[in-house]
Design an enzyme around this catalytic site. Sequence first.
Site, short mmCIF file in Angstrom:
data_model
loop_
_atom_site.label_atom_id
_atom_site.label_comp_id
_atom_site.label_asym_id
_atom_site.label_seq_id
_atom_site.Cartn_x
_atom_site.Cartn_y
_atom_site.Cartn_z
N LYS A 106 -0.23 -73.42 99.66
CA LYS A 106 0.66 -72.72 98.72
C LYS A 106 0.12 -71.35 98.32
O LYS A 106 -1.04 -71.03 98.54
CB LYS A 106 0.94 -73.63 97.52
N ARG A 135 -0.32 -84.38 98.99
CA ARG A 135 0.73 -84.12 99.99
C ARG A 135 0.30 -82.89 100.78
O ARG A 135 0.17 -81.81 100.21
CB ARG A 135 2.06 -83.88 99.26
N1 HH2 Z 1 6.02 -79.16 97.51
C1 HH2 Z 1 6.95 -78.77 98.40
C2 HH2 Z 1 7.99 -79.64 98.75
N2 HH2 Z 1 8.06 -80.89 98.24
N3 HH2 Z 1 7.17 -82.58 96.86
C3 HH2 Z 1 6.25 -83.00 95.98
N4 HH2 Z 1 6.30 -84.24 95.47
N5 HH2 Z 1 5.21 -82.18 95.58
C4 HH2 Z 1 5.09 -80.90 96.04
O1 HH2 Z 1 4.14 -80.19 95.62
C5 HH2 Z 1 6.06 -80.42 96.98
C6 HH2 Z 1 7.11 -81.31 97.36
C7 HH2 Z 1 6.88 -77.42 99.02
O2 HH2 Z 1 6.10 -77.46 100.17
P1 HH2 Z 1 6.66 -77.58 101.66
O3 HH2 Z 1 7.44 -78.84 101.87
O4 HH2 Z 1 5.53 -77.38 102.58
O5 HH2 Z 1 7.58 -76.31 101.82
P2 HH2 Z 1 9.15 -76.10 101.83
O6 HH2 Z 1 9.70 -76.64 100.56
O7 HH2 Z 1 9.30 -74.61 101.97
O8 HH2 Z 1 9.69 -76.85 103.02
#
Ligand code: HH2
Length: 294
Positions: free
Chosen positions: A236, A270
């Site tokens: 992040k 995660r």
């Molecule tokens: N962060 C993201 C998405 N979902 N769910 C939980 N429970 N906790 C988190 O910190 C979290 C989440 C964002 O990360 P990512 O899925 O890699 O990116 P994007 O939303 O751009 O697909």
Amino acid sequence: MEAAPRIERQVPCGRFVLRTGARTLVMGILNVTPDSFSHPPVDPADVRGFLDPGRAAERASLMVAEGADVVDVGGESTRPGAEPVSEREEAERVLPVVRRIAASLGVPVSVDTSKAAVAEAALGEGASIVNDVTALGDPRMAEVVARARAGLVLMHMKGTPRTMQLNPTYADLVGEIAGFLEERARRAAEAGVDPRAIWVDPGIGFGKTVEHNLELIVRTADIGRGRPVLVGPSRKSFLGKVLDLPVLQRLEGTIAACVVAAWNGADAVRVHDVKECVRALRVADALRAHAMKR
Ligand code: HH2
């Protein structure tokens, strides 16, 4: 700083049970999106193209072989500034992947969605957990999870992905977030979700400054109020700001954040980079166990 104790629990989710406490559990990220923040144009092959269910299934199996305890399938990017995706489009991305992996993967599949209809369909295809970054923003979500006897992750977000990074402020960061999550968890339980199946997550990067994210990781133990805590620092932007490095050069920073969160009581993390984080957390867990014995 002393290691924060963790409760040994058996957390039900669908036909699975996750054991928290001794080991930090790892949720592997499987984004079936063309626009997630960790998919820039220079992305190497291993994190692109999961819109193809065959490739997504391969990636999911690899993450399990590397030690993932859960695979989290998401069809809508929540990166700052992201545009919402229609229910139909999100379902078309996520469901073929869940259908393909849920029966054979051997670990619970979670679906990263804030739409009750998408969650319901994914649970019907064999998903075992709903990861809801809006913590019941959709009023039907809790009953959908309850009916399927699924696990539920409730995450804190201030605002929406479009607006959340516009100067977020808190009078009492940890108190507000822990209180919000407690209230949403109570609401979920009242709607019939098994209280033992509810996870909470402070929402690293969701309406938080760098300082807020650092504070939340250091104070992980104060977030859960008795419930299992998931923390998601992977790649992040707060890491990018600390390191002055782009998204694909944040592995070491991700590991540091996961290890410190685990030391401070996180039950699960995660992450995108499962193998590296699992190895680091195994050492962190051994150090935790040693420190707790003294
Ligand atoms: N962060 C993201 C998405 N979902 N769910 C939980 N429970 N906790 C988190 O910190 C979290 C989440 C964002 O990360 P990512 O899925 O890699 O990116 P994007 O939303 O751009 O697909």
